[in-house]
Write an enzyme that holds these catalytic residues in place. Structure first.
Site: not given
Ligand code: NAP
Length: 486
Positions: A183, A259, A293, A390
């Site tokens: 997804k 991650e 990130c 962040e």
């Molecule tokens: P996010 O809001 O946590 O969303 C990430 C993914 O999870 C999206 O596909 C989102 O879908 C899905 N999601 C959200 N709520 C969910 C739920 N209740 N159940 C299942 N899936 C759910 O993060 P983001 O804003 O897309 O990305 C930014 C974050 O990612 C930052 O905190 C960044 O640091 C982190 N990140 C970490 C790494 C690493 O390797 N450590 C790499 C890249 C990014 P929707 O799009 O539909 O909301």
């Protein structure tokens, strides 16, 4: 702003629909994808229901046994073919990524090279899954240890690296012999749909990869996380959502890889080469416009060199060309959404009201799209929220330190522990910091750590599990042992 013909044509070539059991399935409702440089709609993609998601897991579960039995070389060859096709199609895939995510095309090209590299790396790993055979210490039996695919996986990816965050999971899952439901983030589904098309052409059998796009992640993924046929969840995204998913997975005892978010410190010591440190800072801060990130989130600079570092960094940041990522020469694109830009500006305003000075930038840019000025903040107070949250934007907050102990204390004073950057020419100090900094990764005199051959991952609330490197495939394997009497 209207799209150019080539952009329209490129968008029209991306397959639409859910990809389930080797078929593209259309849905009655759709989900809009926006161009963050204009705020206008780019495309519509399928909006899955919980039933669609279940059908995707049905396909993955049905294909699992057959796929696990394929020859490792066959799985590796599919990955190698996909690597070659992505590489050959870099130009069009890069523009597509820029349209939905905003980053400059040059950066999209770099992400595509990085993304493809995971397929090349795991093509090699597929044929190196091994085990061991030995004698029990008491001599009574033989021990045979073998590795097996963990089973159907649920893979959830974020919007900031729309392709690489996918290949980092899909690559090792394919290599290990796992089937999967993927997804992607709702803001950037097009890159994942294009990647799915590449894998289909590379000969991936029906049912191995299933992709669902949805306007409600919890609606489609919640039931799958609770479904006993799923064996693993690999998630890249925010710590907040990661925490919820760990809780939800507890009932079904899924294998987990998390991650999550970061708050990377960037330490510059008095013996560092300041020009190199500024170049490293530009990479660590501005890769992906700060929406990474791994982005340097806090700069701690020795008091003897902070004036020089701040002046040089401000000149470099002020000189960046901001604009639509498809335009020539643009170095910084828009932020992903208006609400995200609002959060960045709140952090900057909070720091300024607590005494910081913006030596360059500090404001949203007027006009269509979600642009923000590249910003340097000096004299940032320790309690300013910008040092603790962040930022996910083009903002570099600076603070001085006077000793190594003080620098380490600041660096470690966070719930996160993904990566740190250190600039020093003192090798003993560098190795000491390797021991003392509470992180999963450390960039020493370099502003980028990502590499398909390296174990990417964090400590503390940045999560657990590793992607890439020799460690990456282990996340998708389970160990079995046979006790053998001869
Ligand atoms: P996010 O809001 O946590 O969303 C990430 C993914 O999870 C999206 O596909 C989102 O879908 C899905 N999601 C959200 N709520 C969910 C739920 N209740 N159940 C299942 N899936 C759910 O993060 P983001 O804003 O897309 O990305 C930014 C974050 O990612 C930052 O905190 C960044 O640091 C982190 N990140 C970490 C790494 C690493 O390797 N450590 C790499 C890249 C990014 P929707 O799009 O539909 O909301």
């Amino acid at each position: 702003m209207t799209l150019m013909n080539t952009e329209e044509e490129l968008l029209s070539r991306v397959p639409r629909g859910l990809y389930i059991d080797g078929e593209w399935i259309q849905t009655s409702s759709t989900l809009a994808v926006e161009d963050p440089s204009t705020g206008e709609q780019l495309a519509e993609v399928a909006d899955a229901t919980a039933d669609d998601a279940r059908a995707a897991l049905d396909a993955a579960a049905n294909a699992q046994e057959r796929w696990a039995a394929t020859a490792p070389r066959e799985r590796g060859t599919i990955l190698q073919r996909a690597y070659e096709e992505i590489t050959a199609r870099t130009d069009e895939l890069a523009v597509l990524m820029t349209l939905e995510m905003g980053k400059p095309v040059a950066e999209s090209r770099a992400e595509i090279a990085y993304a493809a590299d995971f397929f090349r790396w795991f093509a090699g790993e597929a044929v190196r899954i091994d085990g061991r055979y030995g004698l029990a210490p008491n001599g009574s039996s033989r021990l045979l240890v073998t590795k097996h695919p963990v089973g159907p996986c649920l893979l959830i990816t974020p919007w900031n690296f729309p392709m690489a965050m996918g290949t980092r999971k899909i690559g090792p899952a394919i290599a290990a012999g796992c089937t999967m439901v993927v997804k992607p983030a709702q803001q950037t589904p097009l890159s994942m749909l294009a990647l799915t098309d590449v894998l289909e052409r590379a000969g991936l059998p029906a049912g191995v990869l299933n992709v669902i796009t949805s306007s409600s992640a919890s609606r489609v993924m919640g039931p799958l996380i609770a479904d006993p046929r799923a064996r693993k969840l690999s998630f890249t995204g925010s710590t907040e959502v990661g925490r919820k998913l760990v809780e939800q997975s507890a009932q079904n005892l899924l294998r987990l890889s998390m991650e999550l978010g970061g708050n990377a410190p960037f330490l510059v010591f008095e013996d560092a080469d300041i020009d190199q440190a500024v170049e490293g800072a530009m990479l660590a801060k501005m890769r992906n416009g700060g929406e990474a990130c791994t982005a340097a989130n806090r700069f701690y600079v020795h008091e003897r060199v902070i004036a020089e570092f701040a002046a040089k960094l401000s000149v470099r940041m002020a000189g960046l060309k901001v604009g639509r990522g498809t335009e020539p020469g643009v170095e910084v694109g828009p932020l992903i959404a208006e609400v995200e830009r609002g959060k960045v500006h709140e952090l900057v305003s909070d720091a300024i009201s607590a005494g910081a000075t913006a030596t360059t930038g500090g404001r949203p840019i007027d006009g269509p799209g979600w642009f923000y000025e590249p910003t340097v903040l000096t004299d940032v107070a320790d309690n300013a929220r910008v040092l603790h949250a962040e930022i996910f934007g083009p903002v570099a907050p600076l603070r001085s330190f006077s000793s190594e102990d003080e620098a380490v204390a600041h660096a470690n004073a966070t719930e996160y522990g993904l990566v740190a950057y250190v600039y020093t020419n003192d090798v003993r100090r560098a190795l000491r910091l390797g021991d003392r900094l509470e992180v999963g990764m450390l960039g020493l005199n370099q502003g980028i750590v990502s590499n398909a051959a390296a174990p990417f991952g964090g400590a503390k609330h940045s999560g657990f599990g590793r992607e890439g490197g020799r460690e990456g495939i282990e996340e998708y394997l389970t160990t079995r042992y046979m006790a053998i009497a001869l």
